[in-house]
Scaffold this active site. Structure first.
Site, PDB file in Angstrom:
ATOM      1  N   THR A 238       0.849  -1.204   0.000  1.00 30.83           N
ATOM      2  CA  THR A 238       0.000   0.000   0.000  1.00 30.83           C
ATOM      3  C   THR A 238       0.878   1.244   0.000  1.00 30.83           C
ATOM      4  O   THR A 238       1.841   1.351   0.770  1.00 30.83           O
ATOM      5  CB  THR A 238      -0.930  -0.016   1.232  1.00 30.83           C
ATOM      6  OG1 THR A 238      -1.671  -1.226   1.188  1.00 30.83           O
ATOM      7  CG2 THR A 238      -1.878   1.174   1.235  1.00 30.83           C
ATOM      8  N   CYS A 326      32.269   9.995  12.932  1.00 25.94           N
ATOM      9  CA  CYS A 326      32.018   9.536  14.295  1.00 25.94           C
ATOM     10  C   CYS A 326      30.577   9.750  14.696  1.00 25.94           C
ATOM     11  O   CYS A 326      29.958   8.919  15.324  1.00 25.94           O
ATOM     12  CB  CYS A 326      32.912  10.281  15.288  1.00 25.94           C
ATOM     13  SG  CYS A 326      34.158   9.220  15.995  1.00 25.94           S
TER      14      CYS A 326
END
Ligand SMILES: Cc1ncc(COP(=O)(O)O)c(C=O)c1O
Length: 415
Positions: A238, A326
Site C-alpha cells: 500500500t 564519528c
C-alpha cells in the site's frame, strides 16, 4: 543565540506548502488508492498527480516510467538489483565508482556475494571519473553502469551525458543516483541519457521516507520485492500516500525556484570558499572547484578532528557535518575522502556545509566569523599538530603507532 542550519545535504525541513498538502491525505483523504469507492478514487487522483509532477520535473515521457519508493536507498536498490537479476543471462558485470553513496555501494556489495563482479572505478583528486575509464572497464559481461549525478560529500557534479553515451553505444543499462541533484540543478532524463534515475524527497523540502525510481520504457528490469499490484508491481505494498503527494509537491516547488536559488546559493558558496582558503592556512577544498552543487562547500582542515570542529560550531548554533563520521556511528573516515587521495589524518579534519532556502547572507557572515577562532583553538590543542607523528587512527591521541587501538568496527551509515 543565532541558529544556522547548514546541513541540507543530510536533510531539509518540510516546506509548509508540502506539509499542507500532506496533511490533507493524512486526515480527510485517507482512503486506500486501490479501493474503487469514492474514498479510494480521490486518493488515487492525488498519487497520479504526484506522478505527473515527477514526470514534469525530470522530463520523463510518461507516468508509467515512475515508481514511488520509500526513499533514495530503496530506489537505488530497486534499480541496481532489479537490472542485475533481470539481465543475469546476459552477463554478471557491473561498473560503479568509489564515490557512490552506500545506497549504491551496498547493493553492489551484496550482488558480489551473489556471484556478480563489480568494478569500482577510482576517483581523481576532484572526485571525478573519466568517460575513458568507464569505456576501458566494460567487458562483454557488463550489464549495468551506475554513476551518481553529484556527490553528497564533496559536491562534485559528474559528466553523466558523456558517460551514458558510452553505455548506450555498448547497449549497457545506465543508472544515475540523482538524490543530490533533482530540484537543485537541471535534471532531464533524455539530456542525461539514462535508463534509470533515482532520488529522494527529503533533500528537497519533502518528507523523509519517500523517493522515486525513473525507469525508461523498454529497460530490462525485474522487481526485487513481491506482493500486490501497486506501482505496476514494481514496488508492491500500500502506497505511502502522504509521502508521495509530499514528494510531488516538493519536486514541483524545487524546480520552480531552481535557477534563482542556485544562483543565490552559488554566491554564498563561492564567498565561503574564497574567504576560508584565503584566511585559514592548511585548508584543502574537497570536490571540484567549479563543477559542484550550488549550496555545497566542503573542506579538510589539517591538524584538526572534524568531530571537535562540528561540536564547537554546534555550540555557536551552527549545524554542519563532517565526513569523519564519528557522529554517524563510524570511526572510519569517509570512503569518498580517502578515494580522492586524502590520508586518514587529513580526511578526519573534514567539514561539509550545505546551504538551503532559508539561509541568508547573515548566516554566511556569522559562520565566517565563527570558524577561524575555532580552527585556531583546535589547532593549538591538537595532538595532530604539525611536527607530531600521530597514530593513523583518528580517535586516538596516543603518538605511538604500535599501541592497541581497541575500538570495534562500526558499519558506515552516511548521509
Ligand atoms: C547521493 C545519495 N544517494 C542516496 C541517498 C539515500 O537517500 P535516502 O535517505 O532517501 O534513503 C542519499 C542520502 O543521503 C544521498 O545523498
Amino acid at each position: 543565540m543565532r541558529k544556522v542550519y547548514f546541513d541540507h545535504a543530510a536533510t531539509t525541513p518540510v516546506h509548509p506548502a508540502v506539509a499542507e498538502e500532506m496533511m490533507k491525505y493524512l486526515t480527510e483523504d485517507f482512503g486506500n488508492p486501490s479501493s474503487i469507492h469514492a474514498f479510494g478514487r480521490v486518493v488515487r487522483k492525488g498519487v497520479e498527480h504526484a506522478r505527473q509532477q515527477v514526470v514534469a520535473a525530470i522530463g520523463a515521457s510518461s507516468v508509467g516510467e515512475i515508481a514511488f519508493t520509500s526513499g533514495g536507498t530503496e530506489a537505488a536498490n530497486m534499480a541496481i538489483r532489479g537490472v542485475a537479476y533481470a539481465n543475469r543471462h546476459k552477463g554478471n558485470h557491473i561498473i560503479t565508482t568509489a564515490g557512490e553513496h552506500n545506497a549504491v555501494l551496498g547493493p553492489c556489495k551484496q550482488l558480489e556475494k551473489e556471484g556478480f563482479a563489480v568494478t569500482v572505478l577510482p576517483l581523481d583528486q576532484y572526485g571525478l571519473i573519466t568517460p575513458q575509464q568507464v569505456a576501458e572497464a566494460i567487458t562483454d559481461k557488463t550489464i549495468l553502469i551506475s554513476v551518481m549525478h553529484a556527490n553528497n560529500e564533496i559536491g562534485t557534479i559528474y559528466p553523466i551525458r558523456e558517460i551514458s553515451e558510452i553505455a548506450k553505444e555498448r547497449k549497457i543499462i545506465f543508472h544515475t543516483d540523482a538524490t543530490q541533484t533533482v530540484g537543485h540543478i537541471p535534471v532531464n532524463v533524455d539530456e542525461l541519457g539514462v535508463n534509470l534515475l533515482t532520488f529522494s524527497a527529503h533533500k528537497i523540502y519533502g518528507p523523509k521516507g519517500a523517493g522515486a525510481m525513473y525507469i525508461r520504457k523498454g529497460t530490462f528490469w525485474q522487481p526485487i520485492t513481491y506482493g500486490g499490484g501497486q506501482e505496476r508491481r514494481r514496488r508492491p505494498g500500500t502506497e505511502n500516500v502522504p509521502g508521495i503527494v509530499g514528494l510531488g509537491k516538493a519536486v514541483e516547488l524545487a524546480c520552480e525556484n531552481m535557477k534563482s536559488e542556485a544562483e543565490r546559493l552559488s554566491g554564498y558558496r563561492d564567498r565561503i570558499i574564497s574567504e576560508v582558503l584565503d584566511n585559514i592556512p592548511n585548508t584543502i577544498l574537497t570536490g571540484h572547484p567549479v563543477n559542484r552543487l550550488p549550496g555545497h562547500v566542503s573542506f579538510c582542515f589539517r591538524f584538526i578532528e572534524g568531530e571537535s570542529m562540528l561540536l564547537m560550531l554546534d555550540m555557536k548554533g551552527i549545524a554542519i557535518s563532517s565526513g569523519s563520521a564519528c557522529t554517524s556511528g563510524s570511526l572510519e573516515p569517509s570512503h569518498v575522502l580517502t578515494a580522492i587521495g586524502l590520508t586518514k589524518e587529513v580526511a578526519h579534519g573534514s567539514l561539509r556545509l550545505t546551504m538551503g532556502k532559508d539561509n541568508t547572507q547573515e548566516d554566511v557572515e556569522y559562520f565566517l566569523e565563527a570558524l577561524p577562532p575555532i580552527i585556531a583553538r583546535l589547532r593549538e590543542m591538537s595532538p595532530l599538530g604539525e611536527g607530531c607523528n600521530p597514530c593513523a587512527c583518528s580517535t586516538c591521541t596516543i603518538h605511538d603507532e604500535e599501541h592497541d587501538h581497541g575500538h570495534g568496527e562500526f558499519e558506515e551509515d552516511e548521509i
